[in-house]
Design a protein around this motif. Structure first.
Motif, PDB file in Angstrom:
ATOM      1  N   GLU A 242       0.802  -1.221   0.000  1.00  0.00           N
ATOM      2  CA  GLU A 242       0.000   0.000   0.000  1.00  0.00           C
ATOM      3  C   GLU A 242       0.835   1.271   0.000  1.00  0.00           C
ATOM      4  O   GLU A 242       0.470   2.261  -0.638  1.00  0.00           O
ATOM      5  N   SER A 243       1.955   1.267   0.702  1.00  0.00           N
ATOM      6  CA  SER A 243       2.770   2.486   0.790  1.00  0.00           C
ATOM      7  C   SER A 243       3.892   2.522  -0.239  1.00  0.00           C
ATOM      8  O   SER A 243       4.415   3.585  -0.555  1.00  0.00           O
ATOM      9  N   GLY A 244       4.274   1.343  -0.745  1.00  0.00           N
ATOM     10  CA  GLY A 244       5.391   1.273  -1.689  1.00  0.00           C
ATOM     11  C   GLY A 244       6.727   1.092  -1.014  1.00  0.00           C
ATOM     12  O   GLY A 244       7.760   0.944  -1.687  1.00  0.00           O
ATOM     13  N   ASN A 245       6.733   1.080   0.325  1.00  0.00           N
ATOM     14  CA  ASN A 245       7.978   0.937   1.087  1.00  0.00           C
ATOM     15  C   ASN A 245       7.791  -0.020   2.264  1.00  0.00           C
ATOM     16  O   ASN A 245       6.679  -0.188   2.762  1.00  0.00           O
ATOM     17  N   TRP A 246       8.883  -0.629   2.687  1.00  0.00           N
ATOM     18  CA  TRP A 246       8.879  -1.345   3.953  1.00  0.00           C
ATOM     19  C   TRP A 246       8.806  -0.324   5.082  1.00  0.00           C
ATOM     20  O   TRP A 246       9.054   0.868   4.868  1.00  0.00           O
ATOM     21  N   PHE A 247       8.495  -0.776   6.285  1.00  0.00           N
ATOM     22  CA  PHE A 247       8.554   0.131   7.428  1.00  0.00           C
ATOM     23  C   PHE A 247       9.983   0.661   7.573  1.00  0.00           C
ATOM     24  O   PHE A 247      10.202   1.852   7.733  1.00  0.00           O
ATOM     25  N   THR A 248      10.968  -0.251   7.508  1.00  0.00           N
ATOM     26  CA  THR A 248      12.386   0.138   7.525  1.00  0.00           C
ATOM     27  C   THR A 248      13.061  -0.401   6.268  1.00  0.00           C
ATOM     28  O   THR A 248      13.382   0.325   5.358  1.00  0.00           O
TER      29      THR A 248
ATOM     30  N   VAL B 213      -8.161  10.608  -3.291  1.00  0.00           N
ATOM     31  CA  VAL B 213      -6.797  10.087  -3.171  1.00  0.00           C
ATOM     32  C   VAL B 213      -5.827  11.251  -3.088  1.00  0.00           C
ATOM     33  O   VAL B 213      -5.879  12.179  -3.901  1.00  0.00           O
ATOM     34  N   LYS B 214      -4.970  11.217  -2.092  1.00  0.00           N
ATOM     35  CA  LYS B 214      -3.983  12.287  -1.929  1.00  0.00           C
ATOM     36  C   LYS B 214      -2.711  11.955  -2.709  1.00  0.00           C
ATOM     37  O   LYS B 214      -2.251  10.819  -2.711  1.00  0.00           O
ATOM     38  N   LYS B 215      -2.188  12.977  -3.359  1.00  0.00           N
ATOM     39  CA  LYS B 215      -0.928  12.793  -4.074  1.00  0.00           C
ATOM     40  C   LYS B 215       0.217  12.721  -3.068  1.00  0.00           C
ATOM     41  O   LYS B 215       0.311  13.545  -2.164  1.00  0.00           O
ATOM     42  N   ARG B 216       1.047  11.725  -3.239  1.00  0.00           N
ATOM     43  CA  ARG B 216       2.189  11.546  -2.328  1.00  0.00           C
ATOM     44  C   ARG B 216       3.472  11.892  -3.062  1.00  0.00           C
ATOM     45  O   ARG B 216       3.696  11.465  -4.183  1.00  0.00           O
ATOM     46  N   HIS B 217       4.319  12.655  -2.396  1.00  0.00           N
ATOM     47  CA  HIS B 217       5.608  13.021  -2.976  1.00  0.00           C
ATOM     48  C   HIS B 217       6.709  12.319  -2.185  1.00  0.00           C
ATOM     49  O   HIS B 217       7.534  12.950  -1.520  1.00  0.00           O
ATOM     50  N   VAL B 218       6.652  11.003  -2.238  1.00  0.00           N
ATOM     51  CA  VAL B 218       7.600  10.170  -1.492  1.00  0.00           C
ATOM     52  C   VAL B 218       8.225   9.162  -2.450  1.00  0.00           C
ATOM     53  O   VAL B 218       7.521   8.549  -3.265  1.00  0.00           O
ATOM     54  N   LYS B 219       9.515   8.995  -2.339  1.00  0.00           N
ATOM     55  CA  LYS B 219      10.200   8.003  -3.160  1.00  0.00           C
ATOM     56  C   LYS B 219       9.852   6.605  -2.651  1.00  0.00           C
ATOM     57  O   LYS B 219       9.905   6.349  -1.446  1.00  0.00           O
ATOM     58  N   THR B 220       9.465   5.725  -3.552  1.00  0.00           N
ATOM     59  CA  THR B 220       9.053   4.381  -3.156  1.00  0.00           C
ATOM     60  C   THR B 220       9.864   3.300  -3.866  1.00  0.00           C
ATOM     61  O   THR B 220      10.356   3.506  -4.978  1.00  0.00           O
ATOM     62  N   LEU B 221       9.954   2.153  -3.197  1.00  0.00           N
ATOM     63  CA  LEU B 221      10.656   1.012  -3.793  1.00  0.00           C
ATOM     64  C   LEU B 221       9.849   0.394  -4.921  1.00  0.00           C
ATOM     65  O   LEU B 221      10.405  -0.062  -5.925  1.00  0.00           O
ATOM     66  N   ILE B 222       8.539   0.359  -4.740  1.00  0.00           N
ATOM     67  CA  ILE B 222       7.646  -0.221  -5.742  1.00  0.00           C
ATOM     68  C   ILE B 222       6.471   0.724  -5.973  1.00  0.00           C
ATOM     69  O   ILE B 222       6.244   1.651  -5.185  1.00  0.00           O
ATOM     70  N   THR B 223       5.736   0.491  -7.041  1.00  0.00           N
ATOM     71  CA  THR B 223       4.515   1.248  -7.273  1.00  0.00           C
ATOM     72  C   THR B 223       3.463   0.814  -6.250  1.00  0.00           C
ATOM     73  O   THR B 223       3.143  -0.376  -6.163  1.00  0.00           O
ATOM     74  N   PRO B 224       2.954   1.739  -5.444  1.00  0.00           N
ATOM     75  CA  PRO B 224       1.970   1.324  -4.430  1.00  0.00           C
ATOM     76  C   PRO B 224       0.615   0.968  -5.043  1.00  0.00           C
ATOM     77  O   PRO B 224       0.264   1.452  -6.121  1.00  0.00           O
ATOM     78  N   ILE B 225      -0.117   0.120  -4.347  1.00  0.00           N
ATOM     79  CA  ILE B 225      -1.500  -0.192  -4.719  1.00  0.00           C
ATOM     80  C   ILE B 225      -2.385   0.823  -4.007  1.00  0.00           C
ATOM     81  O   ILE B 225      -2.354   0.929  -2.782  1.00  0.00           O
ATOM     82  N   VAL B 226      -3.159   1.591  -4.779  1.00  0.00           N
ATOM     83  CA  VAL B 226      -3.881   2.744  -4.235  1.00  0.00           C
ATOM     84  C   VAL B 226      -5.373   2.451  -4.097  1.00  0.00           C
ATOM     85  O   VAL B 226      -6.020   2.011  -5.052  1.00  0.00           O
TER      86      VAL B 226
END
Length: 448
Positions: A153-159, A419-432
């Protein structure tokens, strides 16, 4: 009576039914007129008979469903007050949502000891989660940790992958009911039902692959149900069949899927919002008849209003009416023997199993998530659904049909409903997660 009443009637074969229908169609083609295909590729017939029964043995809850109230923890004392009041007013389960650590002592003050509690945490802190489990010390406590769901969902791990798994390993070693699988994500993002089942199963299989079958009884599932009434009943039943089949491969017996279900937000609307109550009533019935352990309704105004007593009371009372006045308190077996539902259940399970096998053959859920394949498939399904909505093939009353042009919402918005636009670098494309009516609603708001 020595003779069964229906023995007086001759049995009618499926062929005879079809022949009679063909005569009544007066020359119209049976296949083109009465058969239709779902987005899952399932052909729906105009009638079903006992030949369509599968007699599948589904491990359903032995007791009826729990009525759950969902509460966000901002202040422990306030959350406690809301929760205790909800229990007095008919809720039998509480689901707490939290974005940071909290003190469980004031939060759970005055709780009946046997009250099932869910903690949906949007953070990962092994030490806190272990202490929380020790404090609650109950087999009815579910600390919903889903590191893979967070990645999806976020495109990133917690850490990162390694540290997240190490944290989860610490939690699993010390706590029961500590892993959850966010199957509701796929429904709210626009996946079709077969995809939802397959992705939820493959998602859970990643945990089984990592920890082994011994943690199967520590996993619970979150599902969202939409407005396709009978198919949503069949979806939940099909998942129990799939879960049992998967556990058999790990040589795990007698572990049933624990399912918490909420109505989807995908078909909820900002305009003519009272219709949302009709939608959630139907969806809660699907959740109950599908055999959910726990059902947590959503308020009709949840997209644009902050949590409020009126909306939460109405959503809880909808479930109380279904449970007590509609006599669905123990309705988990009501769908047994329904030819149509059994047939659809079997076909959904087959479709989902096929997708699951393809995923596993291609490297598994995480591999396909990182490759973007799953996101692509969900996006394709969501786009088809949106096209149907734009053509009015999917109807949302008050939004794309029977529109009240005098209805204005701009002054009522307490929350941003899109849906809010996120300006965060992600490892994968998140599922929105995205509602069907967002584009239309933005245009209407701009024109107010």
């Amino acid at each position: 009576m020595s003779k069964f009443l229906f023995d007086d009637f001759n049995a009618v074969s499926p062929a005879a039914w079809k022949q009679k229908i063909q005569v009544d169609l007066k020359g119209a083609d049976y296949n083109e007129t009465l058969l239709w295909q779902t987005d899952e590729g399932i052909t729906v017939k105009p009638f079903y008979t006992k030949e369509d029964r599968t007699n599948a043995k589904i491990k359903l809850p032995k007791k009826g469903f729990n009525i759950c109230q969902t509460i966000f923890i901002d202040d422990e004392k306030i959350a406690n007050s809301i929760a205790v009041d909800a229990i007095k007013r008919g809720a039998t389960t509480i689901k707490f949502r939290a974005s940071k650590t909290f003190n469980p002592k004031p939060l759970l003050k005055g709780f009946p000891g046997d009250t099932p509690i869910y903690f949906q945490l949007s953070f990962l802190n092994a030490d806190f989660q272990i202490k929380l489990a020790e404090f609650c010390h109950s087999e009815n406590t579910y600390i919903q940790t889903d590191i893979i769901g967070n990645l999806a969902e976020s495109g990133n791990w917690f850490t990162n992958l390694k540290k997240d798994h190490l944290q989860l390993e610490k939690i699993v070693a010390s706590a029961d009911n500590c892993i959850s699988v966010s199957g509701d994500l796929y429904q709210n993002a626009g996946a079709n039902i077969s995809q939802q089942l397959a992705y939820t199963l493959a998602h859970a299989n990643e945990y089984l692959n990592h920890f082994g079958g011994v943690i199967a009884n520590k996993i619970s599932f979150n599902f969202a149900v939409g407005s396709n009434y009978f198919f949503e009943i069949a979806k939940l039943r099909a998942f129990r069949i799939l879960w049992t089949s998967l556990l058999n491969e790990y040589d795990v017996k007698n572990v049933e899927a624990h399912i918490l279900t909420q109505p989807s937000l995908r078909n909820k609307t900002l305009y003519d919002y009272n219709v949302n109550m009709l939608r959630t009533t139907s969806e809660c019935m699907s959740a109950i008849l599908g055999g959910s352990n726990t059902v947590s309704n959503v308020a009709y105004d949840t997209m644009y209003h902050k949590s409020n007593e009126f909306g939460e009371r109405i959503s809880r009372n909808q479930l109380l009416i279904l449970q007590q006045e509609s006599e669905l308190a123990e309705a988990q077996n009501f769908a047994n023997g329904a030819y149509y539902i059994e047939s659809v259940t079997n076909k959904l399970a087959e479709k989902a199993l096929s997708i699951f096998k393809q995923l596993e053959k291609a490297g598994g859920f995480l591999h396909q998530l990182k490759a973007g394949t799953i996101q692509k498939k969900i996006s394709e399904s969501a786009l088809k659904e949106e096209e149907k909505f734009n053509k009015n093939e999917i109807v949302l009353l008050g939004t794309n049909m029977q529109i009240n042009k005098a209805d204005e919402m701009k002054q009522n918005l307490q929350l941003y409903p899109f849906v809010k636009k996120r300006h965060v670098k992600t490892l994968i494309t998140p599922i929105v997660r995205k509602r069907l009516s967002e584009t239309v609603e933005k245009q209407r708001l701009d024109n107010e």
